[in-house]
Design a protein around this motif. Structure first.
Motif, mmCIF file in Angstrom:
data_model
loop_
_atom_site.group_PDB
_atom_site.id
_atom_site.type_symbol
_atom_site.label_atom_id
_atom_site.label_comp_id
_atom_site.label_asym_id
_atom_site.label_seq_id
_atom_site.Cartn_x
_atom_site.Cartn_y
_atom_site.Cartn_z
ATOM 1 N N ARG A 149 0.858 -1.185 0.000
ATOM 2 C CA ARG A 149 0.000 0.000 0.000
ATOM 3 C C ARG A 149 0.896 1.237 0.000
ATOM 4 N NH1 ARG A 149 -5.413 1.045 2.803
ATOM 5 N NH2 ARG A 149 -5.603 3.302 2.889
ATOM 6 N N GLN A 151 0.903 5.273 0.378
ATOM 7 C CA GLN A 151 0.056 6.318 0.958
ATOM 8 C C GLN A 151 0.848 7.616 1.033
ATOM 9 O OE1 GLN A 151 -2.814 4.942 3.261
ATOM 10 N NE2 GLN A 151 -3.664 6.967 3.663
ATOM 11 N N SER A 156 -4.261 7.022 -1.348
ATOM 12 C CA SER A 156 -3.597 5.721 -1.292
ATOM 13 C C SER A 156 -3.876 4.863 -2.522
ATOM 14 C CB SER A 156 -4.038 4.951 -0.039
ATOM 15 O OG SER A 156 -5.379 4.539 -0.186
ATOM 16 N N THR A 158 -3.352 0.627 -3.425
ATOM 17 C CA THR A 158 -2.957 -0.693 -2.925
ATOM 18 C C THR A 158 -2.800 -1.632 -4.113
ATOM 19 O OG1 THR A 158 -4.150 -0.281 -0.866
ATOM 20 C CG2 THR A 158 -3.551 -2.570 -1.340
ATOM 21 N N GLY A 173 -5.651 -3.067 2.083
ATOM 22 C CA GLY A 173 -6.300 -2.149 1.141
ATOM 23 C C GLY A 173 -7.536 -1.469 1.697
ATOM 24 N N THR A 176 -9.020 1.997 0.469
ATOM 25 C CA THR A 176 -7.996 2.594 -0.404
ATOM 26 C C THR A 176 -8.654 3.283 -1.600
ATOM 27 O OG1 THR A 176 -5.834 2.112 -1.391
ATOM 28 C CG2 THR A 176 -7.605 0.568 -1.911
ATOM 29 N N ALA A 212 -12.801 -0.732 -1.081
ATOM 30 C CA ALA A 212 -11.982 0.131 -1.935
ATOM 31 C C ALA A 212 -12.879 1.077 -2.721
ATOM 32 C CB ALA A 212 -11.167 -0.728 -2.901
#
Ligand SMILES: [Zn+2]
Ligand SMILES: [Zn+2]
Length: 253
Positions: A149, A151, A156, A158, A173, A176, A212
Motif C-alpha cells: 500500500r 500512501q 492511497s 494498494t 487495502g 484505499t 476500496a
C-alpha cells in the motif's frame, strides 16, 4: 500512477508484464519491473530519475526487467549518474544475484550493486520514501509475495501483487482510493495445484471486502476482453471498475 505492465506472465504486443510507476513531485517509485516493462518506463522518464524499484516477489514476470534497466543505468546516456534504490522481498537478493552470476561480469565490481542500492524491505514494518509511506501484507501465492500500500497526503493505492483470496490483502487495502488487483484466472477456470491467483470476479470480491473506492483490474491474459473482465468484477463489486492498460495514467485520490 502510470501502468507500465498490465499483462499476466506472458507479455504480448503492447502489453508488458507487471510494473506500475507512482510519481509525486520528484518521487518516482516503480512497483515491480516485469518482462517488457522497462521499455514502457522509458516513454515516461529516464531510468536515473527512478527513486526506487519495489519488487513484490521473485517471479520473472515481476522482476526480469531489472536487467535491461541495469544496462540503462550502466551504459545509457546518463550512466553512473546515481544508483537507484532496489527494494527486494526478504531473500530476493540471493535469487537475483544467482541469476546475475550466470552473466558475464563485464568487468564490473558488482554487476548489480554498481547501479542499484540493494536492500530487503521488512514486510512487517512501514517504509518511508520521501513523504510517501509503504506498508505490506503477505499474499496467498506460490512463493513469498507481498502486496503493498502506497500512501501520501491522505491518498492511497494498494497493489495486490499476485494472490488468491486473502483477507490480509483486503485489510491492507482498507478504504484505499485505488485498488490495483490481479485478475489472472479466466471465468470458470480453477487452479488445480493450490491457489495463487484470482479471477476478475474474485478481484471484485476482494475490492468489496476492502471497501476500496475504485478497482483497477490488471495482470490478465489475452483470452478475455475488457467487457468480460468488467462484467465479471461487477458481479461482486459496486464501485468504479477500470481495466488496466499499458501507459494508462490514473490520479490517486
Ligand atoms: Zn505474476
Ligand atoms: Zn507470481
Amino acid at each position: 500512477v502510470t501502468v507500465l505492465g498490465s499483462s499476466s506472465s506472458i507479455p504480448r504486443p503492447d502489453r508488458a508484464c507487471s510494473c506500475y510507476l507512482v510519481r509525486r513531485g520528484e518521487l518516482a517509485i516503480a512497483f515491480d519491473m516485469g518482462s517488457g516493462s522497462f521499455a514502457n518506463l522509458r516513454r515516461h522518464l529516464p531510468a536515473e530519475d527512478v527513486t526506487a524499484v519495489v519488487i513484490s516477489h521473485m517471479h520473472p514476470d515481476h522482476f526480469l526487467d531489472l536487467i535491461p534497466m541495469r544496462y540503462a543505468l550502466r551504459y545509457g546516456p546518463r550512466a553512473n549518474g546515481r544508483k537507484v534504490r532496489l527494494l527486494l522481498p526478504p531473500d530476493g537478493e540471493q535469487l537475483l544475484r544467482k541469476m546475475a552470476d550466470a552473466f558475464d561480469s563485464e568487468s564490473c565490481v558488482d554487476y548489480l550493486g554498481d547501479v542499484y542500492e540493494i536492500s530487503a524491505y521488512d514486510p512487517t514494518r512501514a517504509l518511508h520514501l520521501g513523504d510517501a509511506t509503504l506498508t505490506f501484507a503477505p499474499t496467498a501465492h506460490y512463493i513469498p509475495t507481498f502486496a503493498v500500500r502506497y500512501q501520501a497526503d491522505g491518498a492511497s493505492l494498494t497493489f495486490s501483487a499476485d494472490t488468491a483470496l486473502e483477507p490480509r490483502v483486503c485489510e491492507l487495502g482498507r478504504a484505499t482510493d485505488l485498488f490495483l488487483c490481479e485478475a489472472t484466472l479466466l471465468p470458470g477456470v480453477h487452479e488445480t495445484n493450490g491457489r495463487g491467483h484470482l479471477s476478475a470476479r474474485e478481484a471484485g470480491a476482494m475490492a468489496r471486502e476492502a471497501d476500496a473506492r475504485r478497482l483497477i483490474l490488471t495482470h490478465y491474459g489475452s483470452e478475455t476482453s475488457d467487457a468480460e473482465l468488467i462484467s465479471e468484477a461487477r458481479a461482486t463489486f459496486n464501485g468504479e471498475i477500470t481495466v488496466a492498460d499499458d501507459h494508462l495514467k490514473l490520479a490517486i485520490g
